[in-house]
Design an enzyme around this catalytic site. Structure first.
Site, mmCIF file in Angstrom:
data_model
loop_
_atom_site.group_PDB
_atom_site.id
_atom_site.type_symbol
_atom_site.label_atom_id
_atom_site.label_comp_id
_atom_site.label_asym_id
_atom_site.label_seq_id
_atom_site.Cartn_x
_atom_site.Cartn_y
_atom_site.Cartn_z
ATOM 1 N N ARG A 22 -0.145 -9.413 13.559
ATOM 2 C CA ARG A 22 -0.720 -8.344 12.712
ATOM 3 C C ARG A 22 -1.741 -8.934 11.733
ATOM 4 N NH1 ARG A 22 4.743 -5.865 10.750
ATOM 5 N NH2 ARG A 22 3.522 -4.500 9.412
ATOM 6 N N ARG A 27 11.876 -1.440 11.511
ATOM 7 C CA ARG A 27 10.588 -1.462 12.218
ATOM 8 C C ARG A 27 10.549 -2.630 13.184
ATOM 9 N NH1 ARG A 27 5.583 -0.484 8.171
ATOM 10 N NH2 ARG A 27 4.601 -1.559 9.922
ATOM 11 N N LYS A 30 0.841 -1.219 0.000
ATOM 12 C CA LYS A 30 0.000 0.000 0.000
ATOM 13 C C LYS A 30 0.868 1.259 0.000
ATOM 14 C CE LYS A 30 -2.216 -1.128 3.843
ATOM 15 N NZ LYS A 30 -1.653 -2.440 4.233
ATOM 16 N N ARG A 67 11.674 -7.408 4.664
ATOM 17 C CA ARG A 67 11.672 -5.953 4.882
ATOM 18 C C ARG A 67 12.283 -5.608 6.248
ATOM 19 N NH1 ARG A 67 5.988 -2.726 4.661
ATOM 20 N NH2 ARG A 67 5.864 -3.245 6.869
ATOM 21 N N ARG A 84 -9.019 0.738 9.636
ATOM 22 C CA ARG A 84 -8.669 -0.650 9.935
ATOM 23 C C ARG A 84 -9.739 -1.314 10.794
ATOM 24 N NH1 ARG A 84 -2.596 0.186 9.334
ATOM 25 N NH2 ARG A 84 -1.652 -1.873 9.437
HETATM 26 P P1 AMP Z 1 1.362 0.060 9.005
HETATM 27 O O1 AMP Z 1 2.560 0.920 8.758
HETATM 28 O O2 AMP Z 1 0.153 0.538 8.257
HETATM 29 O O3 AMP Z 1 1.645 -1.396 8.788
HETATM 30 O O4 AMP Z 1 0.983 0.231 10.560
HETATM 31 C C1 AMP Z 1 1.879 -0.164 11.581
HETATM 32 C C2 AMP Z 1 1.157 -0.271 12.904
HETATM 33 O O5 AMP Z 1 0.616 1.002 13.283
HETATM 34 C C3 AMP Z 1 -0.042 -1.211 12.940
HETATM 35 O O6 AMP Z 1 0.318 -2.573 13.136
HETATM 36 C C4 AMP Z 1 -0.828 -0.654 14.116
HETATM 37 O O7 AMP Z 1 -0.229 -1.017 15.358
HETATM 38 C C5 AMP Z 1 -0.634 0.853 13.941
HETATM 39 N N1 AMP Z 1 -1.696 1.399 13.078
HETATM 40 C C6 AMP Z 1 -1.551 1.944 11.835
HETATM 41 N N2 AMP Z 1 -2.734 2.335 11.328
HETATM 42 C C7 AMP Z 1 -3.654 2.013 12.271
HETATM 43 C C8 AMP Z 1 -5.061 2.126 12.335
HETATM 44 N N3 AMP Z 1 -5.758 2.636 11.315
HETATM 45 N N4 AMP Z 1 -5.685 1.712 13.458
HETATM 46 C C9 AMP Z 1 -4.999 1.182 14.487
HETATM 47 N N5 AMP Z 1 -3.674 1.008 14.476
HETATM 48 C C10 AMP Z 1 -2.999 1.421 13.381
#
Ligand code: AMP
Length: 391
Positions: free
Chosen positions: A347, A335, A215, A329, A290
């Site tokens: 996740r 991360r 994404k 990654r 989400r």
């Molecule tokens: P991402 O970079 O989108 O994979 O997000 C990394 C982490 O940030 C996720 O595993 C969640 O812990 C938190 N996070 C990101 N977006 C959301 C969301 N919309 N709602 C809740 N937690 C989020």
């Protein structure tokens, strides 16, 4: 006192999302975005007051304020006027709705007060010049010493009069504005800043899919191609964690464990990010919504801005491929949630339990589109673009 952020809905149809950063407001059926700040308005008013004072050192001018629109400008101007002056009011009527009707009527007259005086007409805005023409013709029949015009705003593109405006606060393009005394069908006069009408519709896309589906990578290309603002909630959280902000401290434990951050926190953060860009062509939401609560909050927010989600596009990739992608990654991303297979698998559990249901949410709205997320990056961008071009 109001809380720092709150949505107000009043009986008069105005709501304002109060934020430290910026406001998007609705007056009747139209949306307006911030345009001219209080500081800029004050500076312009002060400049006019100084210019007039310079020209009228040895006499006492009479400010004739054109009601209703000029009342705030006149109040600021007259307060800043360093010499003696007199003040009176005139009321004409020419505007109905968004454009001039050309009809001008005199509702309040000053004829009996101005004899022999230097009159400075104080106007909020000069656009077509209809009102101004009427005022000039009115004063030309009276026995005054001289006539000057001071206007806070001047739309040179719209003006078709002959009279040269003596004092101008600022020249503005031919856009409809409200605030600082100016109204849209009587609302908005009390706004301390000037707002302009929001033009065009946004294109708002939700990029959907499990962690690692690509994404973020795709959003980087799509935001350039379609001139959209990319909001990744994950990126905003990580930025806050890195800078040890309050939000970062709150989010850290959830993210480290591969859990979702609570909805209240995430929704508030997302609203802040959206409202930072009142002039945007649209947004790519990456990693948001989400949960169903987040999807409903996004619908509500966009609705308040007179907008909608145009489409939710899912990047589909097999889970085992994704686990390997994320582990790979994790070797370079730094991360914490990419390093450990258990956290990665958590996740996916979160995704399947809370996020995957959004497919039904957007399908129910006729807005769900699926795209194969395996292949060359540029090939996947093409697949996404094919969908976006139809939205
Ligand atoms: P991402 O970079 O989108 O994979 O997000 C990394 C982490 O940030 C996720 O595993 C969640 O812990 C938190 N996070 C990101 N977006 C959301 C969301 N919309 N709602 C809740 N937690 C989020």
């Amino acid at each position: 006192m109001l809380p720092a952020r709150s949505i107000l809905k009043g009986k008069n149809g105005i709501f304002a999302t109060l934020l430290a950063i910026q406001l998007v407001i609705k007056l009747h059926d139209k949306y307006f975005v911030p345009y001219i700040s209080e500081a800029q308005l004050q500076q312009a008013t002060q400049n006019i007051a100084q210019q007039i004072a310079g020209d009228f050192k040895d006499e006492t001018p009479m400010f004739v304020v054109v009601l209703n629109g000029a009342f705030i400008f006149a109040s600021d101007l007259i307060k800043q006027y360093p010499g003696n002056c007199e003040v009176s009011f005139v009321k004409l009527s020419s505007y109905y709705g968004l454009s001039s009707t050309g009809i001008v009527k005199t509702l309040l007259d000053v004829s009996d007060q101005v004899e022999g005086k230097s009159v400075i007409v104080v106007e909020d805005i000069v656009d077509t010049g209809n009102t101004l023409e009427e005022l000039i013709s009115m004063f030309s029949n009276l026995n005054i010493k001289q006539l000057k015009i001071a206007a806070m705003f001047y739309k040179s593109e719209a003006y078709d009069g002959d009279y040269n405006i003596d004092y101008v606060g600022m020249e503005i393009p031919d856009k409809f504005i409200v605030g600082y005394g100016l109204d849209y069908n009587e609302l908005g006069r009390n706004l301390p800043e000037v707002y302009k009408i929001k033009e065009g519709e946004m294109r708002n896309l939700v990029l959907f899919g499990p962690p690692g589906a690509g994404k973020g990578t795709q959003a980087e290309f799509l935001k350039e191609k379609y001139n959209l603002i990319h909001i990744s909630t994950g990126v905003v959280f990580r930025y806050n964690i890195k800078n040890e902000t309050g939000l970062g401290k709150l989010a850290r434990t959830y993210i480290d464990a591969g859990d979702l951050v609570p909805d209240e926190v995430t929704i508030d953060m997302l609203k802040d990010e959206v409202l930072k860009h009142p002039d945007a062509n649209g947004f790519i939401f990456d990693g948001f919504p989400r949960t169903e609560a987040q999807a409903a909050a996004l619908d509500e927010l966009l609705d308040q801005l007179g907008e909608t989600v145009n489409g939710c596009i899912a990047l589909e990739v097999d889970t085992e491929v994704l686990v390997q992608r994320l582990l790979e990654r994790g070797k370079t991303s730094g991360r914490s949630d990419d390093q450990d297979e258990d956290k990665i698998r958590n996740r996916f559990i979160e995704y399947n339990e809370k996020t995957a249901v959004l497919k039904d949410y957007y399908t129910g709205q006729g807005k769900f589109f699926a795209v194969d997320g395996v292949g060359e990056i540029s090939e996947i961008t093409k697949r996404l673009s094919k969908v976006i071009d139809t939205l």
